[in-house]
Write a protein that holds these residues in place. Structure first.
Motif, mmCIF file in Angstrom:
data_model
loop_
_atom_site.group_PDB
_atom_site.id
_atom_site.type_symbol
_atom_site.label_atom_id
_atom_site.label_comp_id
_atom_site.label_asym_id
_atom_site.label_seq_id
_atom_site.Cartn_x
_atom_site.Cartn_y
_atom_site.Cartn_z
ATOM 1 N N GLU A 20 0.772 -1.236 0.000
ATOM 2 C CA GLU A 20 0.000 0.000 0.000
ATOM 3 C C GLU A 20 0.810 1.297 0.000
ATOM 4 O OE1 GLU A 20 -4.082 1.531 2.091
ATOM 5 O OE2 GLU A 20 -3.131 -0.266 2.813
ATOM 6 N N ASN A 21 2.057 1.295 0.468
ATOM 7 C CA ASN A 21 2.767 2.564 0.652
ATOM 8 C C ASN A 21 3.070 3.256 -0.678
ATOM 9 O OD1 ASN A 21 4.496 0.503 0.027
ATOM 10 N ND2 ASN A 21 6.246 1.411 1.075
ATOM 11 N N LEU A 22 2.016 3.815 -1.248
ATOM 12 C CA LEU A 22 2.094 4.459 -2.559
ATOM 13 C C LEU A 22 3.127 5.571 -2.602
ATOM 14 C CD1 LEU A 22 -1.345 5.276 -4.201
ATOM 15 C CD2 LEU A 22 0.588 4.005 -5.136
ATOM 16 N N GLU A 23 3.193 6.337 -1.502
ATOM 17 C CA GLU A 23 4.079 7.506 -1.453
ATOM 18 C C GLU A 23 5.513 7.140 -1.810
ATOM 19 O OE1 GLU A 23 3.294 10.647 -1.163
ATOM 20 O OE2 GLU A 23 1.245 9.874 -1.220
ATOM 21 N N ALA A 24 5.922 5.945 -1.357
ATOM 22 C CA ALA A 24 7.322 5.549 -1.522
ATOM 23 C C ALA A 24 7.602 4.969 -2.907
ATOM 24 C CB ALA A 24 7.674 4.520 -0.450
ATOM 25 N N ARG A 25 6.585 4.845 -3.736
ATOM 26 C CA ARG A 25 6.779 4.135 -5.007
ATOM 27 C C ARG A 25 6.919 5.093 -6.188
ATOM 28 N NH1 ARG A 25 6.454 -1.056 -4.073
ATOM 29 N NH2 ARG A 25 5.358 -1.700 -2.201
#
Ligand code: SF4
Ligand code: SF4
Length: 440
Positions: free
Chosen positions: A116-121
């Motif tokens: 889920e950690n979209l920010e890091a992708r």
């Protein structure tokens, strides 16, 4: 942008959605067997990674993508691979498929994990995840999603536009998805936007689904996403019509939506990606609507990909009488199938069962030059002429008059008082021209 926007022309067929619009999504019990065609998408079929006799887990990749325009395939149940062979398919002839017999355990693959950690992708990582999820357009086109999100160098994407119009009569699967899974739709949309740096998301929903609009609005609070009510009209969900309604941008003849800075996906595709990010579950199930006068208990069902039509119909209480026709998808554009051992695939949005009385073919009469077909064609084509050219195999004229601009919405055939099979004639012309081009 104003409310209840639309496109020019189109038709107003009876929506026939009242049988299932208020029915919550039910989970179909695990089938005893699934049949998973290797080619469920536009592009190259996937390549098997398993052999007969192998034990597989739910969500395990069992076939890998074969090139850029291809996606992997995942086991939709746990059990044993009992065959890899051609099996009946909606296209009318058998195609290679992996057949899995269930062990009843629905054991999840240990490789599945939340992402889920979209920010890091990065954008590239998100595109890779789309492919890894086996994601394709779930509105029927089944085009590999990651390919859409690789715009040409230097092309700015202004909008990711989700199609929640569900303008096809009878179908309510997207309606229920938007009501019950709005958070997944919004998570998937945010990921799509990040994959191409799009500043704006828009979800177009026909105004006859106020509960879906309310659910999406609630889930979209604080996000750069507009929930756009659309006029109830067919084919409101057709890609170029939706773009015009939402942005007033016109996609030129022969061009793709990216030409005008827009990427379009179905709401179900976004929800499937949202769920993948949240739970790590690739595309192994989907919601379908089972409806029509020919089925006893119409339903909206969550079904494992590869479940046979027969298992779905049995769960819905069977047929009311010997069926006249089963349509896979909506009645305006979906193909008819005449056997029950065909599997539900990633692009299957519904099964509409018609009785024999409903499919009694009406007598086809000559064209009376009434112009009604011209009056409804959203692409400003001349369907009467295209029909004539098809009948007389005047392929050059058909091409000159834009046969390839036809999006096969079926509005012309629906409105024709002479019951001319205009859509079929136009499809025939396209096939003949394409075959002639291949021969050189
Ligand atoms: S010609 Fe094609 S696009 Fe126009 S109404 Fe007929 S099917 Fe639809
Ligand atoms: S609607 Fe039918 S009868 Fe009327 S012009 Fe078109 S093809 Fe001819």
């Amino acid at each position: 942008m104003m409310g209840n926007v639309t496109f020019k022309k189109g038709i107003h067929p009876p929506t026939n959605k009242e049988h299932t619009a208020a029915l919550s999504i039910e989970k179909l019990p695990l089938p005893a067997q699934v049949v998973l065609p290797l080619g469920q998408h536009i592009g190259a079929p996937a390549e098997p990674l398993v052999k007969v006799g192998d034990e597989v887990a739910t969500g395990q990749m069992i076939a890998e993508a074969n090139g850029m325009v291809s996606v992997p395939l995942h086991a939709s149940i746990s059990g044993k691979v009992v065959a890899i062979e051609p099996r009946p398919h909606v296209c009318g002839h058998p195609v290679p498929a992996i057949v899995i017999e269930s062990n009843g355990a629905d054991r999840l693959s240990p490789d599945l994990k939340a992402l889920e950690n979209l920010e890091a992708r990065s954008a590239a990582e998100i595109r890779d995840l789309m492919k890894a999820a086996g994601l394709v357009g779930m509105g029927g086109a089944a085009f590999p999603t990651h390919v859409k999100y690789c715009p040409p160098e230097g092309k700015q994407v202004d909008y990711v536009l989700l199609n929640g119009a569900e303008c096809e009569p009878f179908l309510t699967c997207d309606h229920r998805l938007m009501v019950e899974k709005a958070d997944d739709v919004l998570l998937g949309l945010q990921a799509f936007m990040k994959a191409v740096g799009a500043p704006q998301g828009v979800i177009g929903v026909e105004a006859n689904k106020p509960d879906a609009i309310a659910a999406l609005q609630k889930a979209a609070v604080g996000l750069p996403v507009t929930i756009l009510p659309l006029q109830v009209k067919y084919p409101q969900g057709e890609e170029k019509m939706l773009i015009y309604a939402a942005t007033r941008r016109v996609v030129p003849s022969g061009a793709l939506p990216i030409e005008v800075g827009v990427i379009v996906n179905n709401v179900a595709t976004a929800a499937a990606f949202g769920r993948y990010l949240r739970q790590g579950l690739p595309l192994i199930e989907r919601i379908i609507t089972v409806t029509g006068a020919g089925v006893k208990n119409p339903k909206n069902l969550l079904v494992r990909i590869g479940t046979l039509v027969e298992d779905v119909i049995n769960y819905c209480g069977g047929f009311t009488e010997p069926p006249g026709r089963i349509i896979m998808g909506g009645p305006m554009t979906g193909p008819a199938v005449y056997r029950l051992d065909i599997p539900v695939m990633k692009g299957t949005s519904g099964l509409v069962v018609q009785t024999r009385a409903e499919v009694d073919e009406p007598h086809v009469l000559p064209c009376i030059r009434c112009g009604k077909c011209v009056g409804v064609c959203p692409y400003n084509l001349l369907p009467n002429l295209l029909g004539d050219y098809a009948e007389h195999e005047k392929l050059e004229e058909a091409e000159k008059y834009g046969v390839f601009d036809c999006r096969e919405c079926g509005a012309c055939a629906y409105i024709c008082p002479s019951r001319r099979p205009l859509l079929q004639l136009i499809k025939n012309s396209k096939q003949q021209i394409t075959a002639a081009r291949k021969k050189g």
